[in-house]
Structure formats: C-alpha cells, structure tokens
Design a protein around this motif. Structure first.
Motif, PDB file in Angstrom:
ATOM      1  N   ILE A   7       0.866  -1.181   0.000  1.00  0.00           N
ATOM      2  CA  ILE A   7       0.000   0.000   0.000  1.00  0.00           C
ATOM      3  C   ILE A   7       0.900   1.227   0.000  1.00  0.00           C
ATOM      4  N   SER A   8       0.800   2.025  -1.063  1.00  0.00           N
ATOM      5  CA  SER A   8       1.717   3.145  -1.217  1.00  0.00           C
ATOM      6  C   SER A   8       1.049   4.505  -1.049  1.00  0.00           C
ATOM      7  N   SER A   9      -0.274   4.535  -1.034  1.00  0.00           N
ATOM      8  CA  SER A   9      -0.991   5.803  -0.914  1.00  0.00           C
ATOM      9  C   SER A   9      -2.051   5.701   0.174  1.00  0.00           C
ATOM     10  N   PHE A  10      -2.129   6.736   0.993  1.00  0.00           N
ATOM     11  CA  PHE A  10      -3.140   6.816   2.049  1.00  0.00           C
ATOM     12  C   PHE A  10      -4.064   8.011   1.821  1.00  0.00           C
ATOM     13  N   THR A  11      -4.145   8.445   0.583  1.00  0.00           N
ATOM     14  CA  THR A  11      -5.043   9.528   0.210  1.00  0.00           C
ATOM     15  C   THR A  11      -6.401   8.913  -0.117  1.00  0.00           C
ATOM     16  N   PHE A  12      -7.207   8.721   0.929  1.00  0.00           N
ATOM     17  CA  PHE A  12      -8.503   8.071   0.784  1.00  0.00           C
ATOM     18  C   PHE A  12      -9.631   9.103   0.842  1.00  0.00           C
ATOM     19  N   PRO A  13     -10.733   8.844   0.161  1.00  0.00           N
ATOM     20  CA  PRO A  13     -11.881   9.757   0.258  1.00  0.00           C
ATOM     21  C   PRO A  13     -12.342   9.884   1.709  1.00  0.00           C
ATOM     22  N   GLY A  14     -12.633  11.116   2.107  1.00  0.00           N
ATOM     23  CA  GLY A  14     -13.110  11.334   3.470  1.00  0.00           C
ATOM     24  C   GLY A  14     -12.090  11.944   4.393  1.00  0.00           C
ATOM     25  N   GLY A  15     -10.823  12.069   3.934  1.00  0.00           N
ATOM     26  CA  GLY A  15      -9.824  12.747   4.742  1.00  0.00           C
ATOM     27  C   GLY A  15      -9.150  11.846   5.759  1.00  0.00           C
ATOM     28  N   PRO A  16      -8.323  12.445   6.648  1.00  0.00           N
ATOM     29  CA  PRO A  16      -7.519  11.658   7.587  1.00  0.00           C
ATOM     30  C   PRO A  16      -8.314  10.723   8.479  1.00  0.00           C
ATOM     31  N   GLU A  17      -9.539  11.097   8.829  1.00  0.00           N
ATOM     32  CA  GLU A  17     -10.320  10.231   9.721  1.00  0.00           C
ATOM     33  C   GLU A  17     -10.705   8.909   9.057  1.00  0.00           C
ATOM     34  N   ARG A  18     -10.560   8.825   7.740  1.00  0.00           N
ATOM     35  CA  ARG A  18     -10.885   7.586   7.043  1.00  0.00           C
ATOM     36  C   ARG A  18      -9.660   6.712   6.815  1.00  0.00           C
ATOM     37  N   ILE A  19      -8.468   7.206   7.131  1.00  0.00           N
ATOM     38  CA  ILE A  19      -7.257   6.415   6.862  1.00  0.00           C
ATOM     39  C   ILE A  19      -7.274   5.120   7.659  1.00  0.00           C
ATOM     40  N   GLY A  20      -7.545   5.197   8.949  1.00  0.00           N
ATOM     41  CA  GLY A  20      -7.550   3.990   9.776  1.00  0.00           C
ATOM     42  C   GLY A  20      -8.553   2.952   9.299  1.00  0.00           C
ATOM     43  N   PRO A  21      -9.816   3.317   9.132  1.00  0.00           N
ATOM     44  CA  PRO A  21     -10.793   2.321   8.682  1.00  0.00           C
ATOM     45  C   PRO A  21     -10.483   1.721   7.310  1.00  0.00           C
ATOM     46  N   VAL A  22     -10.060   2.560   6.349  1.00  0.00           N
ATOM     47  CA  VAL A  22      -9.818   2.039   5.000  1.00  0.00           C
ATOM     48  C   VAL A  22      -8.553   1.175   4.973  1.00  0.00           C
ATOM     49  N   PHE A  23      -7.494   1.636   5.616  1.00  0.00           N
ATOM     50  CA  PHE A  23      -6.278   0.830   5.670  1.00  0.00           C
ATOM     51  C   PHE A  23      -6.534  -0.489   6.389  1.00  0.00           C
ATOM     52  N   GLY A  24      -7.274  -0.435   7.496  1.00  0.00           N
ATOM     53  CA  GLY A  24      -7.586  -1.660   8.224  1.00  0.00           C
ATOM     54  C   GLY A  24      -8.405  -2.627   7.397  1.00  0.00           C
ATOM     55  N   ARG A  25      -9.387  -2.106   6.677  1.00  0.00           N
ATOM     56  CA  ARG A  25     -10.200  -2.975   5.819  1.00  0.00           C
ATOM     57  C   ARG A  25      -9.341  -3.625   4.740  1.00  0.00           C
TER      58      ARG A  25
END
Length: 289
Positions: A7-25
């Motif tokens: 995983i090379s990018s953590f630019t997920f829709p929804g901003g920083p608060e979505r990084i944990g949930p999306v990365f974890g999923r």
C-alpha cells in the motif's frame, strides 16, 4: 508463486479520519484473500510518482502494528526501511516487537535510503551514499548478531553497541526474514548474497540481468543462490483484471521470481483481485516459485 500487496498511498476519500478504517479494511481483505505479504513504504513524506510530498503518509512500523492486530496469517514488512532513519539496535528491537506481537509474521526490509527531501525536512541525518552503504552493512551485521542472541559488544565504524540485548527474542526462526531492497549491482546485490534471506527488485526489463548478477555474487560468497527468496515490486495502471495479474505472475515466475508484490496506489483496490489471481496461479505455478 507467492503474491503480496504494497500500500503506497493513504489519500482516501473522506480525509484523515478515514485512513484507519480504510487501511484496516484493506489489510483484512488481503489476509482473508490468502495473500502472502502486506507491505508499506518506510517513508515520512509521500514520494514522487505516487503523489506530492504533502499527501498523507503513515509511519511504517506503527502502520504495520495496527495491521498486525487486525490480521491473522499475512506476513508484514516495510518496503524498505531507509538505514539512515533509525539506529540499528532500536530498529532490530522494533522489528522484533512486530514479530512477537504478530505471532512471527514480521519481515525485516532494509535498504540504503534515497529520499533526501524527507530526511532534510524532518532533520534526520542523511550521509553521502557511500557512508549509507557502510551503515547498511553494519546494520545487517548487528541484526544477525542480535537475532542470534549474541550480546557481546559490537564495534563498527559508525555504530557501537555495548550490549546488543534483544529480549524477548523474535518468534520467527531462525529470525525474521531479512530482505534487502534495491538493484545496485556492485553493493546492494553483494549485501543480499552475504547477509539476506531475500532480495527485492523492480519488475522491468533489467530484472533477469539483476538476478544473474545476484547469482554471480552468491558464487563469490559461497552462498546457495536458491536459498534467497527473489521478490519483485510492480504496479498496474488502474485496477487490473484477474487475468492480467495471472499473466504478470506467470511472466515473473519464468524470470525466476518467487514472490511477486504489487503496489496499490491511489484509487486502486487490489486485495480482492490479487486473491482471485492467487487461486489461479497456484494451479499453474507451485507455491514458493
């Protein structure tokens, strides 16, 4: 053929608060899909080719510890730690901690470092390239010593450790697999042959030549070339089809790669596709090849 996901990018829709949930999923999906490995870059700024420096970037070992708590089988590593960023004794403790808490699933991915902008930006010393390679070799020697349980003092040109104690010891036996990243033919691949359990090379036209150079270094070092796991790092433009992944894995296997790692960039969702492809490649290419 083993298949891994970086995983090379953590630019997920929804901003920083979505990084944990999306990365974890994503980590859970990769684990449940049967992928062999999950990797994050050991960078502090985003790298060119993926995005702008200001884009979100997680610290690698914190991210892997988070992923370890959410997964059960998949192995975990950085692709790869820049040797100048952390003192080797602390780095070995960090990787050992990940190995213990994950139940023996850590990799030790390390390289000579290259991204000067992030080092200067955060005030991390960034020596000239020749010195970074000297530090890399000393770090590899220290890691082997600490994982062997040798507490005798280490005296190197750049590092001195009075008592390289490592307790608790790693669960992986004989130690977390050591992967040296990079395709430098004179220095990097020599260090692979001398110290590492695996290499990592970019998927590209030069890959067969790099593997042949590694074989030559192994002959000079008296090392069995077959002992070294050959991993590659590649990417797709857009989200690939299962057939595209199967074709890429087959091509890499024919080149001599044992473990194909594919990078998930922004707006990609690869875990499920790679899992479906893995099921097909296992019918064609034996595991570990």
């Amino acid at each position: 053929m083993r298949i891994g996901l970086q995983i090379s990018s953590f630019t997920f829709p929804g901003g920083p608060e979505r990084i944990g949930p999306v990365f974890g999923r994503t980590a859970r999906e990769a684990d449940q899909a049967g992928l062999h490995s999950l990797w994050v870059m050991d960078h502090f700024f985003q790298i060119g080719g993926v995005g702008a420096p200001e884009e979100p970037m997680l610290e690698g070992y914190s991210a892997l510890a988070f992923a370890a708590a959410l997964t059960e089988r998949i192995s975990l590593g950085t692709m790869v730690t820049g040797v100048a960023y952390r003192h080797p004794g602390v780095l070995v403790k960090t990787v050992t901690t990940l190995d213990v808490l994950s139940g023996g699933r850590a990799w030790f991915g390390v390289g000579a470092a290259w991204f000067e902008e992030e080092a200067r930006g955060l005030g991390v010393p960034f020596p000239p390239v020749a010195e970074r390679f000297e530090r890399l070799e000393e770090t590899l020697r220290i890691a082997r010593r600490m994982w062997d349980g040798d507490e005798s003092a280490f005296r190197g040109r750049h590092y001195s450790l009075e008592r390289p104690l490592n307790s608790p010891p790693a669960l992986s036996r004989p130690h977390p697999p050591i992967l040296v990243g990079g395709g430098g033919e004179r220095k990097t691949l020599r260090l692979v042959a001398k110290y590492a359990d695996a290499c990592n090379l970019f998927d590209g036209p030069e890959l067969p030549r790099k593997l042949e150079v590694l074989r030559e270094h192994c002959e000079r070092e008296g090392r069995d070339y077959a002992e070294i796991e050959k991993t590659s790092l590649g990417r797709f433009d857009g989200t690939p089809s299962v057939d595209e992944v199967v074709d890429a894995a087959g091509r890499l296997a024919e080149s001599g790669v044992d473990h194909a790692i594919f990078t998930q960039g922004r707006d990609q969702d690869l875990a499920g596709v790679l899992g479906e492809a893995l099921a097909q490649t296992e019918k064609i290419v034996p595991a570990g090849r």
